[in-house]
Each structure stands twice: as C-alpha cells, then as structure tokens.
Design an enzyme around this catalytic site. Structure first.
Site, PDB file in Angstrom:
ATOM      1  N   ASP A  36       8.993  27.713  18.842  1.00 29.29           N
ATOM      2  CA  ASP A  36       9.514  26.419  19.205  1.00 29.29           C
ATOM      3  C   ASP A  36      10.573  26.111  18.390  1.00 29.29           C
ATOM      4  O   ASP A  36      10.734  26.491  17.354  1.00 29.29           O
ATOM      5  CB  ASP A  36       8.433  25.143  19.095  1.00 29.29           C
ATOM      6  CG  ASP A  36       8.328  23.896  20.156  1.00 29.29           C
ATOM      7  OD1 ASP A  36       7.418  24.009  21.038  1.00 29.29           O
ATOM      8  OD2 ASP A  36       9.375  23.332  19.917  1.00 29.29           O
ATOM      9  N   ASN A  89       7.844  29.829  28.270  1.00 24.18           N
ATOM     10  CA  ASN A  89       7.448  28.400  28.615  1.00 24.18           C
ATOM     11  C   ASN A  89       8.473  27.120  28.328  1.00 24.18           C
ATOM     12  O   ASN A  89       8.434  26.506  29.110  1.00 24.18           O
ATOM     13  CB  ASN A  89       6.066  28.269  27.922  1.00 24.18           C
ATOM     14  CG  ASN A  89       5.434  26.927  27.843  1.00 24.18           C
ATOM     15  OD1 ASN A  89       5.291  26.383  28.880  1.00 24.18           O
ATOM     16  ND2 ASN A  89       6.174  26.162  26.844  1.00 24.18           N
ATOM     17  N   TYR A 157      17.264  20.474  37.132  1.00 25.43           N
ATOM     18  CA  TYR A 157      15.766  20.888  36.733  1.00 25.43           C
ATOM     19  C   TYR A 157      15.406  21.701  37.939  1.00 25.43           C
ATOM     20  O   TYR A 157      14.899  22.853  37.719  1.00 25.43           O
ATOM     21  CB  TYR A 157      14.947  19.709  36.541  1.00 25.43           C
ATOM     22  CG  TYR A 157      13.404  20.225  36.074  1.00 25.43           C
ATOM     23  CD1 TYR A 157      13.191  20.539  34.705  1.00 25.43           C
ATOM     24  CD2 TYR A 157      12.514  20.278  37.006  1.00 25.43           C
ATOM     25  CE1 TYR A 157      11.813  20.948  34.330  1.00 25.43           C
ATOM     26  CE2 TYR A 157      11.189  20.852  36.746  1.00 25.43           C
ATOM     27  CZ  TYR A 157      10.896  21.056  35.616  1.00 25.43           C
ATOM     28  OH  TYR A 157       9.583  21.662  35.084  1.00 25.43           O
ATOM     29  N   LYS A 161      14.596  26.043  37.789  1.00 22.63           N
ATOM     30  CA  LYS A 161      13.444  26.639  38.098  1.00 22.63           C
ATOM     31  C   LYS A 161      13.600  27.495  39.172  1.00 22.63           C
ATOM     32  O   LYS A 161      12.822  28.459  39.484  1.00 22.63           O
ATOM     33  CB  LYS A 161      12.314  25.537  38.217  1.00 22.63           C
ATOM     34  CG  LYS A 161      12.129  24.614  36.917  1.00 22.63           C
ATOM     35  CD  LYS A 161      11.629  25.604  36.015  1.00 22.63           C
ATOM     36  CE  LYS A 161      11.148  24.769  34.671  1.00 22.63           C
ATOM     37  NZ  LYS A 161      10.894  25.518  33.696  1.00 22.63           N
ATOM     38  N   THR A 192       1.230  16.494  30.496  1.00 27.97           N
ATOM     39  CA  THR A 192       1.747  16.696  29.011  1.00 27.97           C
ATOM     40  C   THR A 192       2.657  15.605  28.624  1.00 27.97           C
ATOM     41  O   THR A 192       3.333  14.712  29.783  1.00 27.97           O
ATOM     42  CB  THR A 192       2.370  18.049  29.179  1.00 27.97           C
ATOM     43  OG1 THR A 192       3.754  17.798  30.259  1.00 27.97           O
ATOM     44  CG2 THR A 192       1.614  19.048  29.875  1.00 27.97           C
TER      45      THR A 192
HETATM   46  N1  LIG Z   1       4.355  19.243  32.811  1.00 29.23           N
HETATM   47  C1  LIG Z   1       4.551  19.577  33.966  1.00 29.23           C
HETATM   48  O1  LIG Z   1       4.044  19.138  34.863  1.00 29.23           O
HETATM   49  C2  LIG Z   1       5.185  21.033  34.572  1.00 29.23           C
HETATM   50  C3  LIG Z   1       4.937  21.320  35.847  1.00 29.23           C
HETATM   51  C4  LIG Z   1       5.801  22.411  36.109  1.00 29.23           C
HETATM   52  C5  LIG Z   1       6.482  23.304  35.096  1.00 29.23           C
HETATM   53  N2  LIG Z   1       6.483  22.641  33.965  1.00 29.23           N
HETATM   54  C6  LIG Z   1       7.055  23.730  33.047  1.00 29.23           C
HETATM   55  O2  LIG Z   1       6.154  24.053  32.035  1.00 29.23           O
HETATM   56  C7  LIG Z   1       6.595  24.271  30.713  1.00 29.23           C
HETATM   57  C8  LIG Z   1       6.009  23.611  29.753  1.00 29.23           C
HETATM   58  O3  LIG Z   1       6.309  22.139  29.961  1.00 29.23           O
HETATM   59  P1  LIG Z   1       5.243  20.992  28.986  1.00 29.23           P
HETATM   60  O4  LIG Z   1       5.073  19.960  30.320  1.00 29.23           O
HETATM   61  O5  LIG Z   1       4.187  21.727  28.319  1.00 29.23           O
HETATM   62  O6  LIG Z   1       6.569  20.419  28.385  1.00 29.23           O
HETATM   63  P2  LIG Z   1       6.379  19.758  27.029  1.00 29.23           P
HETATM   64  O7  LIG Z   1       7.710  18.860  26.781  1.00 29.23           O
HETATM   65  O8  LIG Z   1       5.229  18.982  26.478  1.00 29.23           O
HETATM   66  O9  LIG Z   1       6.632  20.829  25.830  1.00 29.23           O
HETATM   67  C9  LIG Z   1       7.598  21.697  25.669  1.00 29.23           C
HETATM   68  C10 LIG Z   1       7.964  22.372  24.452  1.00 29.23           C
HETATM   69  O10 LIG Z   1       9.268  23.063  24.556  1.00 29.23           O
HETATM   70  C11 LIG Z   1       9.863  23.035  23.317  1.00 29.23           C
HETATM   71  N3  LIG Z   1      11.322  23.131  23.500  1.00 29.23           N
HETATM   72  C12 LIG Z   1      12.160  22.530  24.216  1.00 29.23           C
HETATM   73  N4  LIG Z   1      13.310  22.891  24.313  1.00 29.23           N
HETATM   74  C13 LIG Z   1      13.391  24.038  23.488  1.00 29.23           C
HETATM   75  C14 LIG Z   1      14.189  24.882  23.067  1.00 29.23           C
HETATM   76  N5  LIG Z   1      15.524  24.944  23.391  1.00 29.23           N
HETATM   77  N6  LIG Z   1      14.029  26.225  22.374  1.00 29.23           N
HETATM   78  C15 LIG Z   1      12.539  26.175  22.243  1.00 29.23           C
HETATM   79  N7  LIG Z   1      11.399  25.204  22.452  1.00 29.23           N
HETATM   80  C16 LIG Z   1      11.910  24.352  23.076  1.00 29.23           C
HETATM   81  C17 LIG Z   1       9.363  21.560  22.905  1.00 29.23           C
HETATM   82  O11 LIG Z   1       9.701  21.333  21.620  1.00 29.23           O
HETATM   83  C18 LIG Z   1       8.076  21.551  23.279  1.00 29.23           C
HETATM   84  O12 LIG Z   1       7.331  21.806  22.249  1.00 29.23           O
HETATM   85  C19 LIG Z   1       8.215  23.673  30.953  1.00 29.23           C
HETATM   86  O13 LIG Z   1       9.237  24.924  31.263  1.00 29.23           O
HETATM   87  C20 LIG Z   1       8.171  22.962  32.077  1.00 29.23           C
HETATM   88  O14 LIG Z   1       9.409  22.945  32.842  1.00 29.23           O
HETATM   89  C21 LIG Z   1       5.920  21.729  33.490  1.00 29.23           C
END
Ligand SMILES: NC(=O)c1ccc[n+]([C@@H]2O[C@H](COP(=O)([O-])OP(=O)(O)OC[C@H]3O[C@@H](n4cnc5c(N)ncnc54)[C@H](O)[C@@H]3O)[C@@H](O)[C@H]2O)c1
Length: 259
Positions: A36, A89, A157, A161, A192
């Site tokens: 992270d 992720n 975004y 994706k 989240t």
């Molecule tokens: N939450 C949703 O509804 C959802 C839906 C579809 C897809 N996603 C995808 O799932 C993944 C996780 O989402 P989430 O909701 O858990 O997000 P979140 O914001 O809770 O967590 C994301 C994590 O990624 C880390 N991060 C951000 N930029 C970074 C970088 N440049 N290098 C390394 N780490 C980095 C952050 O510090 C954080 O710990 C993402 O790719 C998101 O696009 C999420």
C-alpha cells in the site's frame, strides 16, 4: 485450507476490499505481502493478519510508480521465496474531480489511469515472470461494474476499469502459456471508505443499496471471490471479466451519479 504453501500479494491491502482479501487469503494458508502507499494502513492490515495467526509482511509501494512495483515484487520474492498470487486491487476514485469529460482536468485523468490501469500493468509486468518461475498461479484484477455499466459522471474511473477488463483478456493467452490464470472482477457497490466519499448522505447510500438486487456488498464477500479465483476451485476461469455485483448490472440503473 485452499492456499497452503502459496505466496499472495495484494496491492492496496491497507483498506476496504484489499484488507479483507489479505485476511481471507491468509486464513486459507497463503503468506501475504500487503502492499500500500499508506504505510500506517498497510502495517495495520499486516498486524491483523498476524493476529489471526497468519503470515504477512507490509511493503510500501505506490503502484503508479514502475520502480516501486519492481521493488515490491523483488521484496515479496526475497521474503517468501516466490510468488503465486497477485491481486491488483489498488485503485482510486476521485468523485469531485472526475466527471463528464469536458470537466475532467487532464491531470485528474492521468492520475486515475496511472493508479488504476498502469498500476495493474506495472505490477503484472514484474510479477508474471516470478509467478511463472514459481510454477504458475493466478492474477486477479480489480475492475468494476463501471467497466460493464458506466453510469456517466466518472469518465476517467470508468475508462480505467474498462482498460483493466481489456488488459485482463489480452494478457490471458500469454499467461496461460506460463501456467497463470488471469481474471478480472467487477463488484457493484461495496461498503468501503472509497464509497463513503461518494455517498454524501444516508439517502444517497440507500439509493445505491436499492440498485442491487440483494443490497450493498461487503468487502468480505468480494474477498471470498478473490480466494475462489486464486484457488483450484477457480481453475475453469481465465480471461474472464466477472460481475460479482448482487445484480447491480442486471438492473437498469437510475441516474445516480450524473449531477
Ligand atoms: N468499493 C467499491 O464499491 C468498489 C467497486 C468496484 C471496484 N472497486 C475497486 O476495488 C478496489 C478497492 O476498492 P476499495 O473500495 O476497497 O478502496 P479503498 O479506498 O477502501 O482502499 C484502496 C486502498 O488502495 C490504496 N492505494 C490508493 N492508491 C494507491 C497507490 N497508488 N499505490 C498503492 N496503494 C494505493 C489506498 O491507500 C487504500 O488502502 C479499487 O480498485 C476499486 O476501484 C471498488
């Protein structure tokens, strides 16, 4: 246990779905590299894994920097002797800066694409030879329902994706030759910190909840999909872009994001 003896790396492992995936992969016996950009969050996840008697190591890495991704893979292999599973992720959504294309500053576009799409490419670029060397394994990429059903209003975004989905399919034949399965998952809306920013009111959260056939998703249920795809149970899947969205993309969505 499904993943005994395996080494798994999770980018963005400090929060949300990434944290839940680290815990779930470790519960199935994998040694987990938590990556992270946020050291406190990542260390926190590694501590939680150890608390449940799992094996984890935190490595700070910004996935938008190729040199960080190279170093991350190197440290994972040095720590655990190989790499079998990569969960790409890490991702960002910038809801107040991203939007309809004319209103999106080029720097915002570049930032979102660089983290979400290039980060997936950079980590895969350095990890694939190592996973092949370890005898094969699995890559899981975080796409989104926005790759399948963009709502409008988050153009960078959605494009990032969609790119992850296409990259997944494009990488799959090359990966197959190396004994690596690669799939993308498309969650709907998961409770989240990422969405806490988007849902500015309880009412808005409820509107998103109603858009799913069976309510909002939890990080833990997405983590179980990741475990499934990483394990032998997922052996039929490669090059798949899988909705795992409690029906979100099966519903005709109202105009939720357009302002
Ligand atoms: N939450 C949703 O509804 C959802 C839906 C579809 C897809 N996603 C995808 O799932 C993944 C996780 O989402 P989430 O909701 O858990 O997000 P979140 O914001 O809770 O967590 C994301 C994590 O990624 C880390 N991060 C951000 N930029 C970074 C970088 N440049 N290098 C390394 N780490 C980095 C952050 O510090 C954080 O710990 C993402 O790719 C998101 O696009 C999420």
């Amino acid at each position: 246990m499904l993943l005994e003896g395996k080494v798994a790396m999770v980018t963005g492992g400090g929060s949300g779905i990434g944290r839940a995936a680290c815990l779930a992969l470790a519960r199935e016996g994998a040694a987990v590299v938590v990556a992270d950009v946020d050291s406190m969050a990542g260390e926190g996840t590694a501590a939680l894994v150890r608390k449940q008697r799992g094996v984890a190591r935190f490595v700070r890495a910004d996935v938008s920097e190729p040199s960080d991704c190279e170093q991350l893979v190197r440290e994972a292999v040095a720590a655990f002797g190989g790499l079998h599973i990569l969960y790409n992720n890490a991702g960002i959504a910038l809801p107040f800066q991203d939007g309809f294309t004319p209103a999106v500053a080029p720097e915002v576009w570049d930032r979102v694409l660089r983290v979400n799409l290039s980060g997936t490419f950079y980590c895969s670029h350095y990890a694939i030879p190592e996973i092949a060397k370890a005898g094969g394994g699995a890559i899981i990429n975080a796409a989104s329902s926005m790759a399948l059903l963009p709502l409008g209003g988050l153009d960078a975004y959605a494009a990032s994706k969609g790119g992850v989905a296409a990259l997944t399919k494009s990488m799959a034949p090359g990966c197959a030759a190396l004994g690596i399965r690669v799939n993308a998952i498309c969650p709907g809306y998961v409770d989240t910190p990422m969405n806490a920013v988007i849902w500015q009111s309880e009412e808005m959260k409820k509107a998103f909840e109603r858009g799913h056939a069976m309510g909002l998703q939890t990080p833990e249920e997405i983590a179980e999909v990741v475990v499934f795809l990483a394990s032998e149970y997922g052996r039929s899947f490669t090059g798949a872009v899988l909705p795992c969205d409690r029906g979100w993309t099966a519903f005709k969505q109202p105009d939720l994001l357009r302002g």
